[in-house]
Design an enzyme around this catalytic site. Structure first.
Site, PDB file in Angstrom:
ATOM      1  N   PRO A  16      -0.502  17.860  46.995  1.00  0.00           N
ATOM      2  CA  PRO A  16      -0.976  16.495  46.710  1.00  0.00           C
ATOM      3  C   PRO A  16      -1.992  16.491  45.571  1.00  0.00           C
ATOM      4  O   PRO A  16      -2.870  17.360  45.507  1.00  0.00           O
ATOM      5  CB  PRO A  16      -1.621  16.073  48.037  1.00  0.00           C
ATOM      6  N   GLY A  21     -12.532  17.768  48.571  1.00  0.00           N
ATOM      7  CA  GLY A  21     -13.498  18.839  48.306  1.00  0.00           C
ATOM      8  C   GLY A  21     -14.462  18.987  49.478  1.00  0.00           C
ATOM      9  O   GLY A  21     -14.811  18.000  50.127  1.00  0.00           O
ATOM     10  N   ASP A  46      -9.686  21.578  50.106  1.00  0.00           N
ATOM     11  CA  ASP A  46     -10.162  22.694  49.293  1.00  0.00           C
ATOM     12  C   ASP A  46     -11.447  23.276  49.875  1.00  0.00           C
ATOM     13  O   ASP A  46     -12.450  22.581  50.003  1.00  0.00           O
ATOM     14  CB  ASP A  46     -10.456  22.214  47.859  1.00  0.00           C
ATOM     15  N   TYR A  51     -18.264  28.978  50.484  1.00  0.00           N
ATOM     16  CA  TYR A  51     -18.885  27.739  50.983  1.00  0.00           C
ATOM     17  C   TYR A  51     -19.365  27.904  52.437  1.00  0.00           C
ATOM     18  O   TYR A  51     -20.058  27.032  52.949  1.00  0.00           O
ATOM     19  CB  TYR A  51     -17.922  26.545  50.913  1.00  0.00           C
ATOM     20  N   LYS A  80     -10.642  30.434  48.860  1.00  0.00           N
ATOM     21  CA  LYS A  80     -10.843  31.277  47.661  1.00  0.00           C
ATOM     22  C   LYS A  80     -11.462  32.633  48.011  1.00  0.00           C
ATOM     23  O   LYS A  80     -12.340  32.704  48.880  1.00  0.00           O
ATOM     24  CB  LYS A  80     -11.767  30.559  46.661  1.00  0.00           C
TER      25      LYS A  80
HETATM   26  N1  LIG Z   1     -13.770  26.415  42.039  1.00  0.00           N
HETATM   27  C1  LIG Z   1     -15.053  26.182  41.910  1.00  0.00           C
HETATM   28  O1  LIG Z   1     -15.826  27.025  41.396  1.00  0.00           O
HETATM   29  C2  LIG Z   1     -15.603  24.865  42.357  1.00  0.00           C
HETATM   30  C3  LIG Z   1     -16.853  24.461  41.878  1.00  0.00           C
HETATM   31  C4  LIG Z   1     -17.335  23.215  42.300  1.00  0.00           C
HETATM   32  C5  LIG Z   1     -16.585  22.432  43.155  1.00  0.00           C
HETATM   33  N2  LIG Z   1     -15.379  22.880  43.639  1.00  0.00           N
HETATM   34  C6  LIG Z   1     -14.581  22.065  44.591  1.00  0.00           C
HETATM   35  O2  LIG Z   1     -14.461  20.748  44.065  1.00  0.00           O
HETATM   36  C7  LIG Z   1     -14.961  19.814  45.013  1.00  0.00           C
HETATM   37  C8  LIG Z   1     -15.528  18.581  44.325  1.00  0.00           C
HETATM   38  O3  LIG Z   1     -16.566  18.918  43.428  1.00  0.00           O
HETATM   39  P1  LIG Z   1     -18.123  18.658  43.764  1.00  0.00           P
HETATM   40  O4  LIG Z   1     -18.338  18.660  45.231  1.00  0.00           O
HETATM   41  O5  LIG Z   1     -18.849  19.635  42.923  1.00  0.00           O
HETATM   42  O6  LIG Z   1     -18.445  17.239  43.166  1.00  0.00           O
HETATM   43  P2  LIG Z   1     -17.742  15.795  42.984  1.00  0.00           P
HETATM   44  O7  LIG Z   1     -16.578  15.648  43.889  1.00  0.00           O
HETATM   45  O8  LIG Z   1     -17.591  15.573  41.537  1.00  0.00           O
HETATM   46  O9  LIG Z   1     -18.916  14.852  43.451  1.00  0.00           O
HETATM   47  C9  LIG Z   1     -19.367  14.806  44.762  1.00  0.00           C
HETATM   48  C10 LIG Z   1     -20.552  13.824  44.802  1.00  0.00           C
HETATM   49  O10 LIG Z   1     -20.088  12.508  44.499  1.00  0.00           O
HETATM   50  C11 LIG Z   1     -20.438  11.624  45.570  1.00  0.00           C
HETATM   51  N3  LIG Z   1     -19.301  10.693  45.734  1.00  0.00           N
HETATM   52  C12 LIG Z   1     -18.076  10.988  46.197  1.00  0.00           C
HETATM   53  N4  LIG Z   1     -17.283   9.896  46.171  1.00  0.00           N
HETATM   54  C13 LIG Z   1     -18.020   8.904  45.663  1.00  0.00           C
HETATM   55  C14 LIG Z   1     -17.765   7.539  45.394  1.00  0.00           C
HETATM   56  N5  LIG Z   1     -16.569   7.007  45.644  1.00  0.00           N
HETATM   57  N6  LIG Z   1     -18.763   6.778  44.868  1.00  0.00           N
HETATM   58  C15 LIG Z   1     -19.984   7.328  44.622  1.00  0.00           C
HETATM   59  N7  LIG Z   1     -20.284   8.619  44.857  1.00  0.00           N
HETATM   60  C16 LIG Z   1     -19.323   9.403  45.376  1.00  0.00           C
HETATM   61  C17 LIG Z   1     -20.657  12.508  46.768  1.00  0.00           C
HETATM   62  O11 LIG Z   1     -21.584  11.938  47.660  1.00  0.00           O
HETATM   63  P3  LIG Z   1     -21.173  11.526  49.179  1.00  0.00           P
HETATM   64  O12 LIG Z   1     -20.668  12.766  49.853  1.00  0.00           O
HETATM   65  O13 LIG Z   1     -22.468  11.008  49.736  1.00  0.00           O
HETATM   66  O14 LIG Z   1     -20.122  10.452  49.050  1.00  0.00           O
HETATM   67  C18 LIG Z   1     -21.225  13.769  46.138  1.00  0.00           C
HETATM   68  O15 LIG Z   1     -22.607  13.627  45.910  1.00  0.00           O
HETATM   69  C19 LIG Z   1     -15.986  20.635  45.804  1.00  0.00           C
HETATM   70  O16 LIG Z   1     -16.392  19.998  46.984  1.00  0.00           O
HETATM   71  C20 LIG Z   1     -15.239  21.924  45.969  1.00  0.00           C
HETATM   72  O17 LIG Z   1     -14.271  21.806  46.999  1.00  0.00           O
HETATM   73  C21 LIG Z   1     -14.871  24.070  43.209  1.00  0.00           C
END
Ligand SMILES: NC(=O)c1ccc[n+]([C@@H]2O[C@H](COP(=O)([O-])OP(=O)(O)OC[C@H]3O[C@@H](n4cnc5c(N)ncnc54)[C@H](OP(=O)(O)O)[C@@H]3O)[C@@H](O)[C@H]2O)c1
Length: 327
Positions: A16, A21, A46, A51, A80
């Site tokens: 999908p 995340g 993911d 984590y 991962k």
């Molecule tokens: N491979 C890697 O090295 C790597 C690195 C970073 C991340 N990741 C993966 O990617 C996922 C996503 O990236 P991320 O967690 O870094 O950041 P992101 O998804 O870009 O942002 C998450 C943030 O946005 C807020 N948010 C989510 N939906 C929203 C909305 N509709 N309106 C306003 N704010 C919103 C969340 O707060 P709330 O929870 O309060 O809504 C949280 O503070 C991770 O969780 C992880 O699974 C992988």
């Protein structure tokens, strides 16, 4: 769901294009969020060994599947290999630990989290020296680790293997052994990775965009530490005015933009209302003009948030993937 809601992988499995995340959520909060995500329609989840939430995610997922194999088959679960496991002989051990903690019979995707490596310290996924720098393993043989990951498929306990955080040269090198089933990298409006997206497209490797909303928690933590400014993607005037024009939220505009670029995305939220918003993306479309306006927000390398500077000393690793390391 229409076909564009999935990326079809080799062999016909469907990933999908919106996934959930799970980084930086406590166990209890995550379990509730996953319950809400399943109700909202997410089937792609993911996580990562690093984590330290695989057990919590697994509990929530198993509550939903029960003993039904058909329901398990609806899910697409990704975890991962942590940087401390980037040695060929350690890959099966780390894989088995993830599968055990998730409580699953098989994984849909296993990713190499980073091309750089930490020393393998049992019980410590982020081993540090006394001065706070990481215990870096400088001897990484990326190809040998990748071959070991590819070999996991023979067990039938992982359907696909892929990579995360590699650069173009590294991706090309890995493709010479076996094409990764996907590449997970940071991509969002301020850091659009046009060059990397083009390279991966050419190699036929689908991209999953992480931090598609700008990873506010990480950006805030880095800003507090370094004094650098990280603009909030959700309040950018261009994003806000396009959101207003469609009667959508800024997050939906950012995610829809990512989808219309042909990528998958894995936004994280623990808020049920936002969880639902972030997957309600298939009933509106951005115009070519709006796509161009959003494309113009790109700041190139300056837009990168997750530069791994929080792993002190890691930029000295020979496989550190990013050219411009900014503190
Ligand atoms: N491979 C890697 O090295 C790597 C690195 C970073 C991340 N990741 C993966 O990617 C996922 C996503 O990236 P991320 O967690 O870094 O950041 P992101 O998804 O870009 O942002 C998450 C943030 O946005 C807020 N948010 C989510 N939906 C929203 C909305 N509709 N309106 C306003 N704010 C919103 C969340 O707060 P709330 O929870 O309060 O809504 C949280 O503070 C991770 O969780 C992880 O699974 C992988």
């Amino acid at each position: 769901m229409s076909s564009s809601e999935y990326i079809v992988l080799k062999g016909g499995d469907k990933m999908p294009r919106i996934g959930f995340g799970t980084w930086q959520a406590s166990d209890e909060v995550l379990e509730n969020a996953v319950d809400a995500a399943l109700v909202a329609g997410y089937r792609h989840f993911d996580t990562a060994r690093a984590y330290e939430n695989e057990a919590a995610l697994g509990r929530a997922l198993r509550r939903w599947t029960g003993s039904s194999l058909a329901k398990r088959k609806e899910l697409f679960i990704v975890t991962k290999l942590p940087p401390g496991g980037n040695r060929p002989e350690l890959v099966p051990e780390y894989f088995n630990s993830s599968l055990k903690d998730l409580g699953l019979e098989y994984l849909d995707m296993y990713l190499m989290h980073t091309p750089f490596a930490f020393e393998h310290v049992p019980g410590d996924l982020h081993p540090k020296n006394s001065d706070g720098s990481m215990k870096v393993d400088f001897t990484t043989d990326l190809i040998a680790v990748w071959k070991s990951m590819c070999k996991l498929k023979e067990s039938g306990r992982v359907r696909h293997v892929g990579v995360s955080n590699v650069n173009e040269e590294q991706l090309t090198r890995l493709c010479s052994v076996q094409k990764p089933a996907c590449l997970q990298i940071e991509v969002h409006a301020l850091f659009q990775q046009n060059h990397m997206v083009a390279a991966a497209n050419k190699l036929g490797v689908p991209i999953v965009a992480y931090s598609p909303l700008g990873s506010k928690a990480l950006a805030d933590a880095l800003a507090a530490k370094t004094g650098r400014e990280y603009p909030d993607l959700l309040t950018l005037p261009t994003v806000q005015s396009i959101a207003q024009a469609h009667g959508r939220t800024p997050a939906q505009v950012l995610l829809r933009y990512t989808l219309q670029r042909g990528l998958a995305a894995i936004p994280k939220s623990t808020n049920p209302r936002r969880i639902k918003q972030n997957i309600s993306l298939w009933d509106f479309a951005l115009s070519q003009t709006e796509m161009a306006e959003l494309a113009a927000l790109d700041r190139g390398e300056h837009g990168r948030i997750c530069d791994f500077s929080f792993f002190v000393g890691i930029e000295k690793h020979p496989e550190f993937p990013f050219k411009k390391y900014t503190k």
